[in-house]
Enzyme design. Sequence first.
Site: not given
Length: 424
Positions: A22-23, A99, A123, A128, A311, A403
């Site tokens: 994802k990132n 974000r 968030c 952040r 994470d 997500r």
Amino acid sequence: MDKIVIEGGVPLSGEVEISGAKNAALPIIAATLLAPGEHRLYNVPPLADIRTIKRLLANMGVVFKDGEPEGAHAGAPLLVESSELTSVEAPYELVKTMRAAVLVLGPLVARARQARVSLPGGCAIGARPINLHLKGLEAMGVKINLSQGYVEANARRLQGAEIYFETPTVTGTENLMMAATLAKGTTVLKNAALEPEVGDLARFLIAMGAEIEGIDTDVLTIQGVKELKPATYRIMTDRIEAGTYMAAAAITKGKVTLANAPIAHLTAIMGKFTEAGVRLAAEAGRITIHPGGTLTGVDIRTHPYPGFATDMQAQFMALMSLAKGASIITETIFENRYMHVSELQRLGADISVTGNLAVVRGCKQLQGAPVMATDLRASASLVIAGLAAAGETQVLRVYHLDRGYANLVEKLSALGARIRREPA
Ligand code: EPZ
């Protein structure tokens, strides 16, 4: 709104394929704005956040199509046609849901010399701010104006600059690296983030014709070029998804193989699993978690890469809740990343928090109960705990999971978990 229902206590077994990251996919899709034309992206994970960034770019005139599988590349590419740019705005409605939408700021300023991007706001895991993104753009000659909750950025000419990050920031590094690819002259990013996803983005930028040195180091040197070309690229696999399945296998005392696992990016995480007594075997992109180790409490401290990833903190805490002895967990990246603690306590975990420090005293057994997801990784920790808990666990608000985890229920069911998704 759906919930996930789990009957715990089944040792997981079998093989699970790790999806695209994802990132890495989010900044890479944003980067297609830099080069007009058709890009071909492989291994794009089927996630809610990917749908959000596609909607964001479609609002700007970008066209997405699912391509046909072909040639050497496994799977079908996502075709991204970015020739038309009809808007440079990222609206609050979309940015507030994700974000990472702020990642369009650098590419828009570089390509169109202007952008209007909603400030992301706070968030669940912390304030952040994006001050380091904006400070870096100003150093490159961008005029930044904050008005009605939006960042209005204008630059007649982007200028290369030397930028030092007071704290390494992943999306900050990515935004400025993207902006610098089309700037006049050289940009040097110092104390840049080392996360592998930053490296994956840099390699995509090079595939488009960018000139970048120092990839995977904390000093990135970007020589601006006149233009970039569309590219074909395969996105790396997801180290956090891999770590999450590692925790699920270990907590159920199962035997599971992770296929397509980014072993080289999991050193700190695998190190802590091994220290905790989890038996791992890793080679050729495959990691096998073997049952039989005695799970023992170990301390972790989250840290920017190559340290232990924030994470993975929540998922590891769930595992430690059933370990022998105690473990001390220190969260150093985000100031509010213990929202999962009170929900794990509902399942019978013995955890106490003081400031950014959590003490987990391992217990013999967790008991199933209804629990509430609060953010992406917190919800993963509740699913992991539910897989080991006696009886039924219901995880509410699973949209958080959608997500960042591709087909989580299907993948866990295929490993033998008694898990289902149903309307809440
Ligand atoms: C990225 O967020 C990831 N998101 C996060 O993953 C991850 O937790 C985080 O990096 C840290 O590894 C994406 O890549 C899309 P940062 P990012 O900027 O870039 C402070 C997930 O679960 N900071 O590296 O937003 C900040 O407050 C998500 O997949 C400033 O003060 O994180 C934090 O304390 C959650 N000013 C620290 O730096 C700034 O301008 C690191 O944040 C920028 C950051």
